[in-house]
Design a protein around this motif. Structure first.
Motif, PDB file in Angstrom:
ATOM      1  N   GLY A 196     -32.384  87.484  25.192  1.00 40.15           N
ATOM      2  CA  GLY A 196     -33.030  86.752  26.274  1.00 40.15           C
ATOM      3  C   GLY A 196     -33.376  85.360  25.802  1.00 40.15           C
ATOM      4  O   GLY A 196     -33.321  85.067  24.602  1.00 40.15           O
ATOM      5  N   LEU A 197     -33.738  84.509  26.725  1.00 42.17           N
ATOM      6  CA  LEU A 197     -34.126  83.163  26.380  1.00 42.17           C
ATOM      7  C   LEU A 197     -35.544  83.154  25.824  1.00 42.17           C
ATOM      8  O   LEU A 197     -36.261  84.163  25.877  1.00 42.17           O
ATOM      9  CB  LEU A 197     -34.027  82.260  27.611  1.00 42.17           C
ATOM     10  N   SER A 220     -38.703  85.215  27.168  1.00 39.36           N
ATOM     11  CA  SER A 220     -38.192  86.348  27.947  1.00 39.36           C
ATOM     12  C   SER A 220     -38.959  87.639  27.696  1.00 39.36           C
ATOM     13  O   SER A 220     -38.896  88.578  28.483  1.00 39.36           O
ATOM     14  CB  SER A 220     -36.712  86.573  27.624  1.00 39.36           C
ATOM     15  N   LYS A 268     -35.733  89.035  30.714  1.00 44.37           N
ATOM     16  CA  LYS A 268     -35.944  87.759  31.389  1.00 44.37           C
ATOM     17  C   LYS A 268     -37.342  87.753  31.979  1.00 44.37           C
ATOM     18  O   LYS A 268     -37.759  88.733  32.605  1.00 44.37           O
ATOM     19  CB  LYS A 268     -34.909  87.567  32.508  1.00 44.37           C
ATOM     20  N   ASP A 269     -38.060  86.671  31.772  1.00 43.10           N
ATOM     21  CA  ASP A 269     -39.413  86.518  32.328  1.00 43.10           C
ATOM     22  C   ASP A 269     -40.283  87.728  32.040  1.00 43.10           C
ATOM     23  O   ASP A 269     -40.940  88.281  32.918  1.00 43.10           O
ATOM     24  CB  ASP A 269     -39.355  86.256  33.839  1.00 43.10           C
ATOM     25  N   ILE A 311     -28.420  87.233  32.657  1.00 51.50           N
ATOM     26  CA  ILE A 311     -29.697  86.517  32.737  1.00 51.50           C
ATOM     27  C   ILE A 311     -29.718  85.604  33.951  1.00 51.50           C
ATOM     28  O   ILE A 311     -30.708  85.536  34.682  1.00 51.50           O
ATOM     29  CB  ILE A 311     -29.938  85.711  31.444  1.00 51.50           C
ATOM     30  N   GLY A 331     -30.061  87.658  37.129  1.00 46.02           N
ATOM     31  CA  GLY A 331     -31.195  88.558  37.185  1.00 46.02           C
ATOM     32  C   GLY A 331     -32.282  88.060  38.117  1.00 46.02           C
ATOM     33  O   GLY A 331     -32.172  86.980  38.704  1.00 46.02           O
TER      34      GLY A 331
END
Length: 509
Positions: free
Chosen positions: A294-295, A298, A477-478, A500, A503
């Motif tokens: 994930g970023l 995330s 994500k998030d 991602i 999503g």
């Protein structure tokens, strides 16, 4: 190439019992970025220390502008026109931007420091870097990591040096922040500054460098024009082996093709923490490498900390080997054979003031209890197990671990965790900030651990690494798990990026 501004000839530096660099030649030219490359322990930091006077020369000579110099420290190096921005910026968080930039170079009047003139000078330096939007009055604590790095560069430029040394200036930045810093490096090059640039990020090097010098084992093994060399060639010279080593790890993992079956060694249902991580279900099985992808932001690290017991969950339950447990902290997790390598080595990881030997044996000693100290013989037997497996140099064992390279520190931490014989091993960014050679070694060992029946969680901001080593990939994500992917030939970095991107979005309502 025009006449060099800096000439380093036959530079040799000795430490007790070891030759750190041997006969290094290096030249820097005005208006050029010269990248110094090599794996951790190759001698890059020692070359910087020789140039800036923090390490005395055993042999060799340095000339700046045609004149022989012998810097004896940072102050004398600055007097010779050399400024350095280290990986750790050493800024003062309680001071303003202007106060940090002008520290030690404040404008003085009859009554002491002229703060108006000092702030004006700081604003001028920032403007010259194209950073007019950075408020000189702002407190350092209000700035992003990239802005802090730029403040450190601005401070180095106050005295208008002819030579600027940048030691890992983008190591802690995301892609957008790195672009900002690299843009400033290009601007300084256009203004005629000679720049020595050290970075383990290959793409960052090729984005700004004109020439490359590669070190290995304290010696120069190659010098290239950056526009005329392939990345694979540079990497191969750095590690002393073919770049195919990375591809082999991927091939081995695909051949392994693990599919979990039976009772997972760790299972979590609805595990979460309000405001930190949405309730999440996850299973980890012995012999499996599970990547968390994930970023930044995330929830990768947060989920790892919840699973590893270093963060308290306020929802959900965990089963370990079929038994429902409460992980009240890292020590509880360790007794359940769950070991965690934190994202930051200094945050519950490496203890810099202790020797490498003490760092490796620390976790096992804690499990055993301090009333039953490990004997020297037990320590030696433990260390012998991992010296060859992780390519740890025996001479490093009794040195303070803070004096060792980042890759060696990371291997020491891995050895410490393996000494506890974990069933679940959680590795958060185990290869961040280290050279390609150390990455290869660690990734190979992760694959071996899975083959030996350990359940491994692998977290990396480099999606290529996630794809290379993982049997299964949990995508976040998030601060929410949005899906899973089974590893295989059809899974690529693009597969993760598309998941991602497609999503659930961020809802402002």
């Amino acid at each position: 190439m025009t006449d060099p501004l800096v000439e380093m000839h036959g530079i040799t530096v000795d430490f007790p019992g070891v030759r750190a660099i041997d006969g290094v030649d290096l030249t820097l030219v005005e208006g050029e970025v010269h990248a110094l490359m090599g794996e951790n322990g190759a001698g890059k930091s020692t070359v910087i220390g020789a140039l800036t006077g923090t390490y005395p020369l055993s042999a060799g000579a340095i000339r700046i502008g045609g004149e022989s110099v012998s810097p004896s420290g940072v102050a004398s190096a600055r007097a010779a026109g050399i400024a350095t921005v280290f990986q750790e910026a050493h800024l003062s968080p309680k001071l303003s931007v202007a106060e940090n930039i002008m520290l030690g170079a404040e404008v003085r009047g009859r009554l002491g420091i002229d703060w108006k003139a000092t702030r004006a000078r700081a604003a001028e330096v920032l403007a010259n870097l194209g950073l007019d939007d950075l408020d000189p009055r702002a407190r350092l604590t209000s700035l992003s990591p990239a802005a802090k790095q730029l403040v450190a560069i601005a401070r180095a430029l106050v005295l208008e040096p002819r030579v600027l040394v940048l030691d890992e200036p983008t190591s802690s930045l995301d892609a957008a922040e790195a672009r900002t810093v690299l843009g400033v490096v290009r601007r300084l090059r256009r203004e005629g500054v000679a720049i020595l640039f050290v970075s383990h990020f290959i793409e960052h090097v090729f984005a700004v460098a004109d020439r490359l010098t590669v070190l290995r084992g304290g010696r120069v093994v190659a010098e290239y024009d950056a526009s005329e060399v392939e990345r694979a060639e540079v990497i191969s010279r750095m590690i002393g082996e073919d770049i195919d080593a990375l591809r082999e790890i991927r091939s081995d993992r695909l051949a392994h093709h693990y599919a979990a079956s039976g009772t997972p060694t760790l299972r979590a249902e609805g595990l979460g923490r309000r405001g930190v991580m949405h309730p999440t279900d996850i299973e980890l099985s012995r012999g499996e490498v599970v990547g968390f992808a994930g970023l930044r932001g995330s929830g990768r690290t947060e989920l790892a900390r919840l699973v590893g017991g270093s963060m308290h969950a306020d929802s959900g339950e965990i089963w370990v080997d079929g038994e429902r447990v409460k992980l009240r902290g890292p020590s509880t997790a360790l007794h359940r054979r769950i070991a965690v390598s934190p994202e930051n080595l200094r945050d519950g990881g490496i203890i810099g003031g202790l020797t490498a030997r003490e760092n490796v044996t620390l976790a096992l000693q804690a499990m055993r209890g301090w009333s039953r100290p490990l004997s020297r013989g037990e320590q030696e037997a433990l260390l012998d197990t991992y010296l060859d497996a992780l390519h740890i140099v025996p001479g490093d064992l009794d040195r303070p671990v803070e004096s060792l390279s980042g890759g060696t520190q990371q291997k020491m931490l891995l050895a410490r965790l393996l000494a506890t014989r974990p069933h679940v091993l959680i590795l958060d960014e185990p290869t961040r900030g280290i050279d390609i050679g150390a990455k290869v070694e660690i990734q190979r060992h992760i694959a071996k651990l899975a083959g030996d029946g350990v359940a491994v969680v692998f977290i990396s901001s480099e999606l290529e690494e996630i794809v290379r080593v993982s049997d299964r990939i949990v995508v976040l994500k998030d601060r929410e798990k949005i899906g899973e992917l089974m590893g295989g030939p059809g899974v690529t970095v693009d597969t993760i990026v598309e998941m991602i991107a497609s999503g659930p979005g961020f809802d402002l309502d």
